[in-house]
Motif scaffolding. Structure first.
Motif, mmCIF file in Angstrom:
data_model
loop_
_atom_site.group_PDB
_atom_site.id
_atom_site.type_symbol
_atom_site.label_atom_id
_atom_site.label_comp_id
_atom_site.label_asym_id
_atom_site.label_seq_id
_atom_site.Cartn_x
_atom_site.Cartn_y
_atom_site.Cartn_z
ATOM 1 N N ALA A 1 0.820 -1.215 0.000
ATOM 2 C CA ALA A 1 0.000 0.000 0.000
ATOM 3 C C ALA A 1 0.855 1.266 0.000
ATOM 4 O O ALA A 1 0.402 2.314 -0.457
ATOM 5 C CB ALA A 1 -0.929 0.009 1.207
ATOM 6 N N HIS A 2 2.096 1.179 0.484
ATOM 7 C CA HIS A 2 2.959 2.348 0.585
ATOM 8 C C HIS A 2 3.979 2.468 -0.541
ATOM 9 O O HIS A 2 4.812 3.372 -0.524
ATOM 10 C CB HIS A 2 3.671 2.348 1.940
ATOM 11 C CG HIS A 2 2.732 2.596 3.067
ATOM 12 N ND1 HIS A 2 2.187 1.570 3.810
ATOM 13 C CD2 HIS A 2 2.202 3.736 3.548
ATOM 14 C CE1 HIS A 2 1.365 2.093 4.710
ATOM 15 N NE2 HIS A 2 1.357 3.395 4.576
ATOM 16 N N MET A 3 3.919 1.576 -1.533
ATOM 17 C CA MET A 3 4.865 1.644 -2.643
ATOM 18 C C MET A 3 4.509 2.782 -3.577
ATOM 19 O O MET A 3 3.339 3.110 -3.775
ATOM 20 C CB MET A 3 4.874 0.327 -3.420
ATOM 21 C CG MET A 3 5.523 -0.790 -2.704
ATOM 22 S SD MET A 3 5.585 -2.261 -3.738
ATOM 23 C CE MET A 3 6.448 -3.357 -2.662
ATOM 24 N N ASP A 4 5.549 3.376 -4.179
ATOM 25 C CA ASP A 4 5.304 4.447 -5.145
ATOM 26 C C ASP A 4 5.058 3.836 -6.529
ATOM 27 O O ASP A 4 5.169 2.627 -6.734
ATOM 28 C CB ASP A 4 6.458 5.457 -5.157
ATOM 29 C CG ASP A 4 7.789 4.860 -5.572
ATOM 30 O OD1 ASP A 4 7.807 3.886 -6.363
ATOM 31 O OD2 ASP A 4 8.823 5.377 -5.120
ATOM 32 N N ASP A 5 4.717 4.698 -7.487
ATOM 33 C CA ASP A 5 4.353 4.236 -8.829
ATOM 34 C C ASP A 5 5.473 3.468 -9.513
ATOM 35 O O ASP A 5 5.223 2.482 -10.209
ATOM 36 C CB ASP A 5 3.911 5.416 -9.696
ATOM 37 C CG ASP A 5 2.574 5.988 -9.258
ATOM 38 O OD1 ASP A 5 1.774 5.241 -8.653
ATOM 39 O OD2 ASP A 5 2.325 7.177 -9.513
ATOM 40 N N ALA A 6 6.713 3.892 -9.333
ATOM 41 C CA ALA A 6 7.846 3.208 -9.966
ATOM 42 C C ALA A 6 7.998 1.788 -9.425
ATOM 43 O O ALA A 6 8.235 0.847 -10.184
ATOM 44 C CB ALA A 6 9.129 3.998 -9.751
ATOM 45 N N LEU B 1 5.617 -0.040 -8.073
ATOM 46 C CA LEU B 1 4.478 -0.833 -8.533
ATOM 47 C C LEU B 1 4.625 -1.223 -9.994
ATOM 48 O O LEU B 1 4.273 -2.341 -10.386
ATOM 49 C CB LEU B 1 3.172 -0.058 -8.318
ATOM 50 C CG LEU B 1 2.783 0.144 -6.858
ATOM 51 C CD1 LEU B 1 1.588 1.077 -6.756
ATOM 52 C CD2 LEU B 1 2.500 -1.184 -6.180
ATOM 53 N N THR B 2 5.185 -0.340 -10.807
ATOM 54 C CA THR B 2 5.434 -0.650 -12.214
ATOM 55 C C THR B 2 6.416 -1.809 -12.329
ATOM 56 O O THR B 2 6.239 -2.700 -13.167
ATOM 57 C CB THR B 2 5.974 0.586 -12.953
ATOM 58 O OG1 THR B 2 4.990 1.619 -12.886
ATOM 59 C CG2 THR B 2 6.265 0.272 -14.413
ATOM 60 N N ASP B 3 7.440 -1.818 -11.486
ATOM 61 C CA ASP B 3 8.396 -2.928 -11.474
ATOM 62 C C ASP B 3 7.711 -4.251 -11.169
ATOM 63 O O ASP B 3 8.126 -5.300 -11.658
ATOM 64 C CB ASP B 3 9.502 -2.684 -10.449
ATOM 65 C CG ASP B 3 10.494 -1.632 -10.884
ATOM 66 O OD1 ASP B 3 10.503 -1.268 -12.081
ATOM 67 O OD2 ASP B 3 11.256 -1.155 -10.018
ATOM 68 N N LEU B 4 6.682 -4.214 -10.347
ATOM 69 C CA LEU B 4 5.931 -5.421 -10.000
ATOM 70 C C LEU B 4 4.838 -5.745 -11.019
ATOM 71 O O LEU B 4 4.213 -6.802 -10.944
ATOM 72 C CB LEU B 4 5.278 -5.264 -8.623
ATOM 73 C CG LEU B 4 6.224 -5.169 -7.444
ATOM 74 C CD1 LEU B 4 5.441 -4.883 -6.167
ATOM 75 C CD2 LEU B 4 7.030 -6.446 -7.301
#
Length: 68
Positions: A34-39, A41-44
């Motif tokens: 929930a606390h990850m940034d967009d970059a 999340l894109t990696d995931l």
């Protein structure tokens, strides 16, 4: 001597996913997601909405592959 075969490690990993400690780990993972940034999340390969949907799931709603 310690048994470090792949089967032994897999069996032990399955055991640790259940019970209180498994659910605590799941809670921590979902909070981190929930606390990850967009970059990150894109990696995931996830969108912010998908990550939030997963993070909002209750801790007892464990993934199906955790079921015995």
């Amino acid at each position: 001597m310690t048994d470090l075969t792949a089967a032994h490690i897999t069996r032990n990993a399955r055991r640790t996913r259940t019970g209180l400690m498994g659910y605590l780990d799941l809670y921590r993972q979902r909070r981190a997601l929930a606390h990850m940034d967009d970059a990150q999340l894109t990696d995931l390969g996830l969108t912010k909405a998908e990550a939030q949907q997963e993070a909002d799931r209750p801790v007892w709603d464990a993934p199906n592959h955790w079921q015995r």
